[in-house]
Motif scaffolding. Structure first.
Motif, PDB file in Angstrom:
ATOM      1  N   ILE A 195     -33.589 -22.092 -37.792  1.00 38.27           N
ATOM      2  CA  ILE A 195     -32.241 -22.474 -38.192  1.00 38.27           C
ATOM      3  C   ILE A 195     -31.574 -21.314 -38.917  1.00 38.27           C
ATOM      4  CG2 ILE A 195     -30.852 -24.126 -39.506  1.00 38.27           C
ATOM      5  CD1 ILE A 195     -33.347 -26.016 -39.350  1.00 38.27           C
ATOM      6  N   ILE A 196     -30.333 -21.039 -38.550  1.00 36.95           N
ATOM      7  CA  ILE A 196     -29.557 -20.002 -39.232  1.00 36.95           C
ATOM      8  C   ILE A 196     -28.554 -20.706 -40.133  1.00 36.95           C
ATOM      9  CG2 ILE A 196     -27.918 -18.115 -38.948  1.00 36.95           C
ATOM     10  CD1 ILE A 196     -30.465 -18.897 -36.246  1.00 36.95           C
ATOM     11  N   SER A 197     -28.676 -20.481 -41.445  1.00 34.69           N
ATOM     12  CA  SER A 197     -27.839 -21.191 -42.411  1.00 34.69           C
ATOM     13  C   SER A 197     -27.774 -20.402 -43.713  1.00 34.69           C
ATOM     14  CB  SER A 197     -28.425 -22.590 -42.674  1.00 34.69           C
ATOM     15  OG  SER A 197     -27.746 -23.233 -43.725  1.00 34.69           O
ATOM     16  N   ASP A 198     -26.593 -20.377 -44.336  1.00 35.56           N
ATOM     17  CA  ASP A 198     -26.437 -19.682 -45.618  1.00 35.56           C
ATOM     18  C   ASP A 198     -27.230 -20.363 -46.729  1.00 35.56           C
ATOM     19  OD1 ASP A 198     -24.712 -17.585 -44.809  1.00 35.56           O
ATOM     20  OD2 ASP A 198     -23.023 -18.964 -44.789  1.00 35.56           O
ATOM     21  N   ALA A 199     -27.379 -21.681 -46.619  1.00 37.96           N
ATOM     22  CA  ALA A 199     -28.121 -22.439 -47.628  1.00 37.96           C
ATOM     23  C   ALA A 199     -29.328 -23.107 -46.979  1.00 37.96           C
ATOM     24  CB  ALA A 199     -27.210 -23.497 -48.254  1.00 37.96           C
ATOM     25  N   LYS A 200     -30.297 -23.471 -47.772  1.00 37.92           N
ATOM     26  CA  LYS A 200     -31.503 -24.123 -47.261  1.00 37.92           C
ATOM     27  C   LYS A 200     -31.115 -25.405 -46.534  1.00 37.92           C
ATOM     28  CE  LYS A 200     -36.185 -25.376 -48.707  1.00 37.92           C
ATOM     29  NZ  LYS A 200     -37.144 -25.436 -49.838  1.00 37.92           N
ATOM     30  N   PRO A 201     -31.466 -25.539 -45.232  1.00 37.13           N
ATOM     31  CA  PRO A 201     -30.960 -26.667 -44.450  1.00 37.13           C
ATOM     32  C   PRO A 201     -31.746 -27.962 -44.638  1.00 37.13           C
ATOM     33  CG  PRO A 201     -32.222 -25.187 -43.055  1.00 37.13           C
ATOM     34  CD  PRO A 201     -32.169 -24.551 -44.401  1.00 37.13           C
ATOM     35  N   LEU A 202     -33.036 -27.850 -44.943  1.00 38.92           N
ATOM     36  CA  LEU A 202     -33.909 -29.015 -45.097  1.00 38.92           C
ATOM     37  C   LEU A 202     -34.873 -28.754 -46.240  1.00 38.92           C
ATOM     38  CD1 LEU A 202     -34.872 -29.444 -41.330  1.00 38.92           C
ATOM     39  CD2 LEU A 202     -33.290 -30.918 -42.573  1.00 38.92           C
ATOM     40  N   TYR A 203     -35.322 -29.804 -46.894  1.00 33.68           N
ATOM     41  CA  TYR A 203     -36.217 -29.605 -48.041  1.00 33.68           C
ATOM     42  C   TYR A 203     -37.508 -28.916 -47.627  1.00 33.68           C
ATOM     43  CZ  TYR A 203     -39.301 -33.430 -46.593  1.00 33.68           C
ATOM     44  OH  TYR A 203     -40.191 -34.213 -45.909  1.00 33.68           O
ATOM     45  N   GLN A 204     -37.968 -29.157 -46.392  1.00 32.63           N
ATOM     46  CA  GLN A 204     -39.232 -28.574 -45.950  1.00 32.63           C
ATOM     47  C   GLN A 204     -39.061 -27.207 -45.281  1.00 32.63           C
ATOM     48  OE1 GLN A 204     -37.574 -30.945 -44.313  1.00 32.63           O
ATOM     49  NE2 GLN A 204     -38.357 -31.363 -42.250  1.00 32.63           N
ATOM     50  N   ALA A 205     -37.840 -26.696 -45.207  1.00 34.21           N
ATOM     51  CA  ALA A 205     -37.589 -25.427 -44.514  1.00 34.21           C
ATOM     52  C   ALA A 205     -38.174 -24.244 -45.284  1.00 34.21           C
ATOM     53  CB  ALA A 205     -36.095 -25.239 -44.312  1.00 34.21           C
ATOM     54  N   LYS A 206     -38.693 -23.286 -44.522  1.00 32.26           N
ATOM     55  CA  LYS A 206     -39.232 -22.056 -45.102  1.00 32.26           C
ATOM     56  C   LYS A 206     -38.375 -20.878 -44.656  1.00 32.26           C
ATOM     57  CE  LYS A 206     -43.155 -22.373 -43.090  1.00 32.26           C
ATOM     58  NZ  LYS A 206     -44.546 -22.038 -42.657  1.00 32.26           N
ATOM     59  N   VAL A 207     -38.159 -19.938 -45.564  1.00 33.35           N
ATOM     60  CA  VAL A 207     -37.350 -18.772 -45.222  1.00 33.35           C
ATOM     61  C   VAL A 207     -38.147 -17.859 -44.286  1.00 33.35           C
ATOM     62  CG1 VAL A 207     -38.075 -17.331 -47.194  1.00 33.35           C
ATOM     63  CG2 VAL A 207     -35.798 -17.029 -46.177  1.00 33.35           C
ATOM     64  N   GLU A 208     -37.464 -17.259 -43.319  1.00 35.06           N
ATOM     65  CA  GLU A 208     -38.101 -16.400 -42.329  1.00 35.06           C
ATOM     66  C   GLU A 208     -37.478 -14.998 -42.352  1.00 35.06           C
ATOM     67  OE1 GLU A 208     -40.637 -17.016 -40.493  1.00 35.06           O
ATOM     68  OE2 GLU A 208     -40.866 -19.199 -40.695  1.00 35.06           O
ATOM     69  N   VAL A 209     -38.204 -14.028 -41.830  1.00 36.87           N
ATOM     70  CA  VAL A 209     -37.677 -12.673 -41.685  1.00 36.87           C
ATOM     71  C   VAL A 209     -36.659 -12.672 -40.539  1.00 36.87           C
ATOM     72  CG1 VAL A 209     -38.235 -10.277 -41.124  1.00 36.87           C
ATOM     73  CG2 VAL A 209     -39.816 -11.640 -42.512  1.00 36.87           C
ATOM     74  N   PRO A 210     -35.432 -12.227 -40.784  1.00 37.06           N
ATOM     75  CA  PRO A 210     -34.411 -12.267 -39.720  1.00 37.06           C
ATOM     76  C   PRO A 210     -34.685 -11.280 -38.598  1.00 37.06           C
ATOM     77  CG  PRO A 210     -33.556 -11.181 -41.674  1.00 37.06           C
ATOM     78  CD  PRO A 210     -34.888 -11.729 -42.056  1.00 37.06           C
ATOM     79  N   ARG A 211     -34.269 -11.662 -37.388  1.00 43.81           N
ATOM     80  CA  ARG A 211     -34.359 -10.803 -36.217  1.00 43.81           C
ATOM     81  C   ARG A 211     -32.946 -10.613 -35.659  1.00 43.81           C
ATOM     82  NH1 ARG A 211     -39.013 -14.482 -34.556  1.00 43.81           N
ATOM     83  NH2 ARG A 211     -37.484 -15.492 -33.190  1.00 43.81           N
ATOM     84  N   LEU A 212     -32.837  -9.682 -34.709  1.00 45.58           N
ATOM     85  CA  LEU A 212     -31.510  -9.372 -34.171  1.00 45.58           C
ATOM     86  C   LEU A 212     -30.885 -10.570 -33.460  1.00 45.58           C
ATOM     87  CD1 LEU A 212     -29.458  -7.097 -34.011  1.00 45.58           C
ATOM     88  CD2 LEU A 212     -30.497  -6.363 -31.864  1.00 45.58           C
ATOM     89  N   GLU A 213     -31.706 -11.380 -32.798  1.00 41.77           N
ATOM     90  CA  GLU A 213     -31.151 -12.560 -32.128  1.00 41.77           C
ATOM     91  C   GLU A 213     -30.603 -13.560 -33.157  1.00 41.77           C
ATOM     92  OE1 GLU A 213     -35.522 -14.650 -31.429  1.00 41.77           O
ATOM     93  OE2 GLU A 213     -34.002 -14.740 -29.867  1.00 41.77           O
ATOM     94  N   ASP A 214     -31.192 -13.586 -34.364  1.00 45.42           N
ATOM     95  CA  ASP A 214     -30.654 -14.441 -35.431  1.00 45.42           C
ATOM     96  C   ASP A 214     -29.280 -13.955 -35.866  1.00 45.42           C
ATOM     97  OD1 ASP A 214     -33.090 -15.949 -35.599  1.00 45.42           O
ATOM     98  OD2 ASP A 214     -33.956 -14.343 -36.800  1.00 45.42           O
ATOM     99  N   LEU A 215     -29.141 -12.638 -35.924  1.00 43.77           N
ATOM    100  CA  LEU A 215     -27.854 -12.037 -36.278  1.00 43.77           C
ATOM    101  C   LEU A 215     -26.779 -12.470 -35.290  1.00 43.77           C
ATOM    102  CD1 LEU A 215     -26.454  -9.520 -37.937  1.00 43.77           C
ATOM    103  CD2 LEU A 215     -26.814  -8.359 -35.776  1.00 43.77           C
TER     104      LEU A 215
END
Length: 294
Positions: free
Chosen positions: A259-279
């Motif tokens: 998920i691409i989101s400025d804020a944490k989208p779900l309580y169980q979500a973990k932050v990931e290292v961004p990739r170019l496709e995320d950009l």
């Protein structure tokens, strides 16, 4: 060598295809990314002097390319998105024909054509008619013709379309090797093609340049904007409505989503290292495919 775009605009009736675009380019590979209709092809046609801008100028080393005329075209290589061939010509004859149009003498052309047919892995079929070639083989002929005059400025519009993964890697490595003394514009819908060879990425949206920076710097700005989570099937539609959802993979644990989101989208979500496709998803919200096609 420096290529500058000074307030380039192209307007059709009341709509801008490119609007007040400013850009400075030096030798290296520039990945040009943007959704369909963003103005990429219009911009490249202006840079090749095929299309006149409504406003602004393209300047090479202080001189307007329209004033330079043939002197500019002599150092330019271009592969358009829809590249056509003469079906009854052999690969060798076609490249010799293009060489003549570019003003190469016969001896130099023969040497260069043989070198390029080998480079794009078509030497074994050089005497076969282009009408018998696959789409990927025709694309390789297109790449070869763009390189015939050893251009200092190389503009490639979707050059890897139709190439298999092995040929795409071969072509990427070739472009990377050439870039030390050339300005190369590489427009693509396959983000992996420019992820590892681009000096900078140019993001174009609605005819305007919204970002120009190295991939590392741009992705650094994406930190804490990419998340992963495992969700149940009945939550998927809601996620798609409320967030930009990239990869979706079903596993024994459930449905893994990116998920691409400025804020944490779900309580169980973990932050990931961004990739170019995320950009790309972050800026353009277009759906990805398994091959990262945009």
């Amino acid at each position: 060598m420096k290529l500058m775009l000074e307030n380039i605009s192209k307007k059709y009736k009341e709509k801008y295809a490119v609007k007040n675009l400013k850009l400075e380019l030096t030798p290296g590979v520039y990945g040009l990314l943007g959704p369909n209709g963003s103005g990429k092809t219009t911009l490249m046609r202006i840079m090749t002097d095929i299309l006149n801008p409504t406003g602004g100028r393209v300047i090479l080393n202080g001189e307007d390319i329209q004033v330079m005329g043939d002197r500019y075209r002599d150092i330019l290589g271009y592969l358009p998105q829809n590249f056509g061939v003469y079906k009854d010509f052999t690969a060798h004859r076609f490249l010799m024909y293009i060489s003549a149009l570019k003003g190469l003498d016969t001896r130099s052309a023969e040497r260069k054509v043989d070198e390029l047919l080998d480079l794009v892995n078509l030497k074994a079929v050089s005497k076969k008619r282009l009408g018998t070639f696959s789409g990927g083989m025709k694309q390789r002929i297109g790449i070869a013709q763009a390189l015939l005059n050893d251009p200092k400025i190389l503009i490639l519009d979707e050059p890897t379309t139709g190439l298999d993964p092995k040929e795409r890697i071969r072509f990427r490595n070739l472009i990377s090797d050439m870039s030390k003394d050339k300005i190369i514009i590489f427009s693509t819908h396959i983000v992996s093609d420019i992820e590892y060879i681009s000096k900078e990425v140019l993001l174009l949206k609605a005819g305007e340049l919204i970002e120009k920076d190295s991939i590392d710097n741009i992705l650094r700005n994406m930190e804490n904007k990419v998340w992963s989570a495992i969700v149940e099937e009945n939550k998927l539609d809601e996620l798609n409505r409320n967030f930009k959802v990239g990869n979706i993979m079903r596993s024994e644990k459930g449905i893994e989503v990116r998920i691409i989101s400025d804020a944490k989208p779900l309580y169980q979500a973990k932050v990931e290292v961004p990739r170019l496709e995320d950009l790309y998803m972050y800026y353009f919200e277009e759906e990805q495919t398994d091959e990262q096609a945009i």
